[in-house]
Design a protein around this motif. Structure first.
Motif, PDB file in Angstrom:
ATOM      1  N   LEU A 156       0.831  -1.210   0.000  1.00 48.60           N
ATOM      2  CA  LEU A 156       0.000   0.000   0.000  1.00 48.60           C
ATOM      3  C   LEU A 156       0.862   1.255   0.000  1.00 48.60           C
ATOM      4  O   LEU A 156       0.570   2.227  -0.721  1.00 48.60           O
ATOM      5  CB  LEU A 156      -0.926  -0.019   1.216  1.00 48.60           C
ATOM      6  N   ASP A 157       1.933   1.248   0.794  1.00 48.60           N
ATOM      7  CA  ASP A 157       2.854   2.386   0.801  1.00 48.60           C
ATOM      8  C   ASP A 157       3.424   2.640  -0.592  1.00 48.60           C
ATOM      9  O   ASP A 157       3.523   3.788  -1.039  1.00 48.60           O
ATOM     10  CB  ASP A 157       4.020   2.120   1.769  1.00 48.60           C
ATOM     11  N   LEU A 158       3.795   1.571  -1.270  1.00 50.44           N
ATOM     12  CA  LEU A 158       4.383   1.708  -2.602  1.00 50.44           C
ATOM     13  C   LEU A 158       3.423   2.420  -3.546  1.00 50.44           C
ATOM     14  O   LEU A 158       3.809   3.349  -4.265  1.00 50.44           O
ATOM     15  CB  LEU A 158       4.741   0.326  -3.167  1.00 50.44           C
ATOM     16  N   LEU A 159       2.155   2.019  -3.534  1.00 51.47           N
ATOM     17  CA  LEU A 159       1.200   2.618  -4.465  1.00 51.47           C
ATOM     18  C   LEU A 159       0.792   4.023  -4.037  1.00 51.47           C
ATOM     19  O   LEU A 159       0.429   4.846  -4.886  1.00 51.47           O
ATOM     20  CB  LEU A 159      -0.021   1.718  -4.625  1.00 51.47           C
ATOM     21  N   GLN A 160       0.846   4.295  -2.747  1.00 53.26           N
ATOM     22  CA  GLN A 160       0.542   5.649  -2.297  1.00 53.26           C
ATOM     23  C   GLN A 160       1.672   6.619  -2.673  1.00 53.26           C
ATOM     24  O   GLN A 160       1.422   7.759  -3.057  1.00 53.26           O
ATOM     25  CB  GLN A 160       0.317   5.686  -0.789  1.00 53.26           C
ATOM     26  N   GLU A 161       2.909   6.137  -2.592  1.00 50.47           N
ATOM     27  CA  GLU A 161       4.069   7.014  -2.767  1.00 50.47           C
ATOM     28  C   GLU A 161       4.582   7.078  -4.201  1.00 50.47           C
ATOM     29  O   GLU A 161       5.217   8.058  -4.587  1.00 50.47           O
ATOM     30  CB  GLU A 161       5.211   6.533  -1.858  1.00 50.47           C
ATOM     31  N   ASN A 162       4.319   6.035  -4.986  1.00 47.25           N
ATOM     32  CA  ASN A 162       4.950   5.930  -6.303  1.00 47.25           C
ATOM     33  C   ASN A 162       3.897   6.002  -7.410  1.00 47.25           C
ATOM     34  O   ASN A 162       3.299   4.994  -7.783  1.00 47.25           O
ATOM     35  CB  ASN A 162       5.728   4.612  -6.381  1.00 47.25           C
ATOM     36  N   GLU A 163       3.683   7.200  -7.906  1.00 47.60           N
ATOM     37  CA  GLU A 163       2.667   7.409  -8.943  1.00 47.60           C
ATOM     38  C   GLU A 163       3.028   6.687 -10.239  1.00 47.60           C
ATOM     39  O   GLU A 163       2.139   6.192 -10.949  1.00 47.60           O
ATOM     40  CB  GLU A 163       2.501   8.907  -9.209  1.00 47.60           C
ATOM     41  N   ILE A 164       4.309   6.582 -10.543  1.00 53.90           N
ATOM     42  CA  ILE A 164       4.730   5.891 -11.763  1.00 53.90           C
ATOM     43  C   ILE A 164       4.346   4.412 -11.691  1.00 53.90           C
ATOM     44  O   ILE A 164       3.807   3.846 -12.654  1.00 53.90           O
ATOM     45  CB  ILE A 164       6.249   6.048 -11.992  1.00 53.90           C
ATOM     46  N   GLU A 165       4.590   3.777 -10.552  1.00 51.94           N
ATOM     47  CA  GLU A 165       4.229   2.365 -10.398  1.00 51.94           C
ATOM     48  C   GLU A 165       2.715   2.187 -10.425  1.00 51.94           C
ATOM     49  O   GLU A 165       2.205   1.241 -11.009  1.00 51.94           O
ATOM     50  CB  GLU A 165       4.805   1.813  -9.086  1.00 51.94           C
ATOM     51  N   ARG A 166       2.010   3.114  -9.805  1.00 48.40           N
ATOM     52  CA  ARG A 166       0.540   3.026  -9.807  1.00 48.40           C
ATOM     53  C   ARG A 166       0.009   3.088 -11.236  1.00 48.40           C
ATOM     54  O   ARG A 166      -0.842   2.293 -11.632  1.00 48.40           O
ATOM     55  CB  ARG A 166      -0.028   4.167  -8.967  1.00 48.40           C
ATOM     56  N   ARG A 167       0.532   4.017 -12.017  1.00 47.63           N
ATOM     57  CA  ARG A 167       0.071   4.147 -13.404  1.00 47.63           C
ATOM     58  C   ARG A 167       0.477   2.935 -14.247  1.00 47.63           C
ATOM     59  O   ARG A 167      -0.264   2.511 -15.133  1.00 47.63           O
ATOM     60  CB  ARG A 167       0.605   5.438 -14.022  1.00 47.63           C
ATOM     61  N   ARG A 168       1.650   2.377 -13.951  1.00 44.99           N
ATOM     62  CA  ARG A 168       2.084   1.178 -14.672  1.00 44.99           C
ATOM     63  C   ARG A 168       1.110   0.025 -14.420  1.00 44.99           C
ATOM     64  O   ARG A 168       0.726  -0.704 -15.354  1.00 44.99           O
ATOM     65  CB  ARG A 168       3.488   0.765 -14.227  1.00 44.99           C
ATOM     66  N   LEU A 169       0.683  -0.121 -13.182  1.00 45.38           N
ATOM     67  CA  LEU A 169      -0.240  -1.208 -12.846  1.00 45.38           C
ATOM     68  C   LEU A 169      -1.637  -0.963 -13.416  1.00 45.38           C
ATOM     69  O   LEU A 169      -2.331  -1.918 -13.771  1.00 45.38           O
ATOM     70  CB  LEU A 169      -0.302  -1.403 -11.335  1.00 45.38           C
ATOM     71  N   ILE A 170      -2.035   0.294 -13.511  1.00 44.21           N
ATOM     72  CA  ILE A 170      -3.318   0.600 -14.152  1.00 44.21           C
ATOM     73  C   ILE A 170      -3.304   0.095 -15.593  1.00 44.21           C
ATOM     74  O   ILE A 170      -4.234  -0.600 -16.045  1.00 44.21           O
ATOM     75  CB  ILE A 170      -3.607   2.113 -14.103  1.00 44.21           C
ATOM     76  N   GLN A 171      -2.249   0.436 -16.327  1.00 40.90           N
ATOM     77  CA  GLN A 171      -2.148   0.012 -17.724  1.00 40.90           C
ATOM     78  C   GLN A 171      -2.015  -1.496 -17.839  1.00 40.90           C
ATOM     79  O   GLN A 171      -2.665  -2.140 -18.685  1.00 40.90           O
ATOM     80  CB  GLN A 171      -0.954   0.692 -18.384  1.00 40.90           C
TER      81      GLN A 171
END
Length: 198
Positions: A156-171
């Motif tokens: 959860l911390d990773l996705l809260q802090e890392n917008e690039i990773e969050r967007r990568r997982l969305i795609q």
């Protein structure tokens, strides 16, 4: 499978709860689904003060979830169980959807349909290692050891802090659904099975 057209107008980031990182859960609210683990993991996050919980569903652990969230100082919004066609707009509120299921002596997570619905809606997913969750998510989300709230908090911390990773997982999530879990893909796989049997 899922009908991708039902999610075509959904843009998750436009509907988030203002000023918070919204952690979502949708499904049966029972202890076997790991819902208390989810609350406890959220309470361990680095930026807990910027976190809110959004639960959709019903079940015998709902009161325990509410009590746990209150004790942890976490805002919780709960929406009762709803029809499937109403789900996309509720998913759009979430920054991440978590399926934290526990295996029991007589049950493990067989699929976790909410995972593919969230991915279709452009919501990153995190799942426990129970049953088939990891196989459904593949490389399009994060997996933690079931019952391990520390691992879940780190995800959860990773996705809260890392917008690039969050967007990568969305795609990656949308691509995985299109490649494997649309109604058309499921129908084609079933047809191939029947054809091989004839």
């Amino acid at each position: 499978g899922v009908d991708m057209s039902a999610y075509s107008g959904i843009v998750a980031e436009e509907h988030r709860l203002q000023g918070s990182f919204t952690i979502g859960y949708a499904g049966r609210i029972t202890e076997a689904k790991g819902v208390l683990d989810l609350v406890r993991a959220a309470a361990q996050m680095k930026n807990k003060g910027m976190v809110s919980l959004y639960f959709v569903g019903a079940g015998d652990a709902l009161n325990k979830v509410k009590q746990e969230a209150e004790q942890c100082g976490l805002p919780l919004v709960h929406h009762p169980a709803l029809m499937n066609d109403e789900l996309p707009r509720h998913l759009s509120i979430m920054d991440v959807l978590v399926l934290p299921s526990h295996s029991t002596a007589d049950w493990v997570e067989q699929f976790g349909h909410i995972l593919i619905e969230a991915m279709a809606a452009g919501v990153p997913v995190i799942g426990s290692s129970s049953g088939e969750i990891a196989n459904v998510i593949g490389n399009a989300g994060l997996i933690f050891s079931e019952g391990n709230t520390f691992e879940l908090a780190k995800c959860l911390d990773l996705l809260q802090e890392n917008e690039i990773e969050r967007r990568r997982l969305i795609q990656a999530g949308r691509t995985r659904v299109k490649d494997h879990f649309t109604n058309e893909k499921i129908a084609d796989m079933q047809f191939q099975i029947y054809e091989s049997m004839m």
